[in-house]
Design a protein around this motif. Structure first.
Motif, PDB file in Angstrom:
ATOM      1  N   LEU A 192      12.423  60.914  92.484  1.00 57.80           N
ATOM      2  CA  LEU A 192      11.403  60.508  91.511  1.00 57.80           C
ATOM      3  C   LEU A 192      10.106  61.271  91.806  1.00 57.80           C
ATOM      4  N   ALA A 199       7.718  62.114  88.911  1.00 59.02           N
ATOM      5  CA  ALA A 199       7.053  62.319  87.621  1.00 59.02           C
ATOM      6  C   ALA A 199       5.568  61.983  87.665  1.00 59.02           C
ATOM      7  N   GLN A 226       5.002  57.737  81.993  1.00 55.02           N
ATOM      8  CA  GLN A 226       5.358  57.030  83.223  1.00 55.02           C
ATOM      9  C   GLN A 226       5.399  55.541  83.014  1.00 55.02           C
ATOM     10  N   ARG A 227       6.590  55.041  82.827  1.00 56.30           N
ATOM     11  CA  ARG A 227       6.697  53.611  82.553  1.00 56.30           C
ATOM     12  C   ARG A 227       7.239  52.840  83.735  1.00 56.30           C
ATOM     13  N   GLY A 263      10.858  51.979  99.300  1.00 57.57           N
ATOM     14  CA  GLY A 263      11.154  52.501  97.964  1.00 57.57           C
ATOM     15  C   GLY A 263      12.343  53.440  97.945  1.00 57.57           C
TER      16      GLY A 263
END
Ligand code: UD1
Ligand code: CA
Length: 474
Positions: free
Chosen positions: A18, A20, A90-91, A185
């Motif tokens: 990830l 972004a 970016q949600r 994470g």
């Protein structure tokens, strides 16, 4: 039970990176992923980890400056080394993983989720996480107990100590804020589980984002959760420049400690050594030395204080004295360079060569035992063996249009303050007298002298003094 696990063991691994995010806190025109630690963009460390873990596919979720990031990765790992998915808006991490799973349609193996801004994750840790998932068939997640958990998702465990969910800092209650175990994470889970779990996520939370962390509660109620704990440094995300250089310092510390097993660093805290540098046994490195790129320091070589070496090969037993700058150079065995020498690309010094203070070399080869000890420029120059280049010698290699070559053959002696106007050749054992301007080839063994005869005019000093005395009294 046993058969299910041994079967799942054989399944392949894919990695999702990830990356972004904009990296707002870097306050930079450049994407955060492209900021470097020890000369290497942070995202490259993560791609390297994914490759090291044996990932069959590496999917990278990119947004901001996507093309620049792809270029940097492909320059390093080759075209097609990653599959790129664009996340325009970016949600949240959950949304990013949902998108990242798209190219893995039909993939039935394990998926590791990594963050582009967590470059200190060690290969051993990722391997342990993959093993934990494969062995148990559960969601494996990385956690850490930290002194200041502010900002991190907290790991909530039940009375039996089993992980039941992760609560984001902004959504956590007062008592949850006191939990010191945080979510790194980074996860490994079966692809099928991730597909189902991310489809169920909602954005009803403090940040209005699709939280990937909500898959933990789903796993706890289903396939189960297993965790691997790591020291806080390893999971540090890089959000600002202070964290960037702190992470760089941690990396540097482990690199220097590695070299210290065989080489001596006089002040190990005051050096900069990139991971790509090689150092052989019994080398000695001084204070404030910077070693970059493909630099190799040979056995017993000494690099004194304040030297900066990039892509430079230093031969065994060579000695680089203080404050030298070298780039794309080769320094031969037992050669001596500096102090204050500047070796530029294409410099090749043979064994026992001496290059002294305020000498600059570029595309210059010096054969065994040759010397250029003071105040000299050698550019586009081929010097044989046992040549002495006197103080202040300059090769005039550039006529304003092109670079041209100077050749100085074995055993020649170039007197001080000589200009060699290229293209030009000085033959074997020729002697060039001090102060010469050489514009044509010098034959072997001759004395080449180019001097205006010196006139001496009697009484001049007195006449000059007389002239100025009159002038001031007027
Ligand atoms: C996340 C975790 C948190 C954990 C922390 C560890 C969630 C909801 N929270 O929080 O529990 O303690 O990491 O560092 O997952 N990204 C995307 N697209 C997005 C959002 C993020 O690609 O829409 C990427 C970012 O570029 C970054 C990574 O995902 O590389 C993490 O995103 P970030 O917003 O920094 O997560 P945190 O809020 O730190
Ligand atoms: Ca966030």
């Amino acid at each position: 039970m046993k058969t299910r696990h041994s079967k799942s063991k054989r399944k392949p691994l894919a990695c999702l990176i990830l990356a972004a995010g904009k990296g707002t806190r870097m306050n930079s025109a450049r994407n955060k992923m492209l900021h470097t630690l020890l000369g290497v963009p942070m995202v490259a460390y993560v791609v390297e980890r994914a490759r090291g873990a044996g990932a069959a596919t590496i999917v990278t979720v990119l947004g901001h400056q996507k093309n620049e990031v792809v270029k940097v990765i492909e320059d390093r790992f080759g075209p097609g080394s990653i599959t790129v998915v664009e996340q325009k808006e970016q949600r949240g991490t959950g949304h990013a993983v949902r998108l990242g799973l798209r190219p893995l349609l039909g993939f039935d193996g394990w998926v590791a989720i990594l963050y582009g801004d967590v470059p200190l994750l060690r290969a051993e840790t990722l391997a342990a996480l993959v093993t934990a998932a494969r062995r148990t068939g559960r969601l494996a997640m990385l956690t850490s107990v930290v002194r200041d958990p502010t900002g991190y998702g907290r790991v909530v465990r039940d009375d039996r100590g089993l992980i039941c969910r992760v609560v984001e800092h902004k959504d956590a209650s007062h008592s949850q804020h006191r939990i010191a175990e945080v979510n790194a994470g980074i996860y490994v889970a079966p692809a099928a589980f991730l597909r189902k779990a991310t489809a169920k996520l909602s954005a009803r939370n403090a940040q209005g984002e699709y939280y990937l962390t909500d898959i933990v509660a789903q796993a706890a109620a289903g396939i189960g959760v297993v965790s691997v704990q790591v020291p806080a440094e390893e999971m540090t995300g890089i959000n600002d420049r202070e964290q960037l250089v702190m992470a760089e310092r941690l990396l540097l510390g482990s690199i220097v400690r590695g070299h210290m097993k065989v080489a001596t660093f006089r002040v190990p805290k005051q050096v900069y050594v990139e991971a790509s540098v090689g150092i052989e046994p019994d080398a000695e490195i001084g204070r404030n030395v910077v070693l970059r790129g493909k630099t190799r320091i040979g056995a017993r070589a000494r690099i004194d204080d304040g030297c900066l070496l990039n892509d430079t090969v230093v031969g065994p037993g060579a000695h680089v004295l203080p404050y030298c700058v070298t780039d794309g150079a080769v320094i031969g065995e037992q050669a001596k360079v500096g102090p204050f020498a500047h070796l530029r690309p294409g410099t090749v010094l043979g064994p026992d060569v001496h290059v002294g203070n305020f000498v600059e070399t570029k595309k210059a080869q010096l054969g065994r035992g040759s010397k250029a000890n003071h105040l000299t420029y050698l550019g586009d120059t081929l010097v044989g063996e046992k040549v002495n280049v006197g103080a202040g010698t300059i090769t005039c290699n550039y006529n304003g249009y092109e670079k041209r070559q100077t050749v100085i053959e074995d055993g020649a002696f170039i007197g001080s303050d000589t200009q060699l106007v290229a293209p030009v050749r000085v033959g074997k054992r020729a002697v060039v007298a001090a102060g010469a301007t050489i514009v044509e080839d010098v034959r072997p063994g001759v004395l080449a002298i180019s001097r205006a005869p010196c006139k001496q005019i009697d009484g001049y000093a007195d006449r000059l003094a007389e002239r100025y005395r009159k002038k001031t009294s007027r």
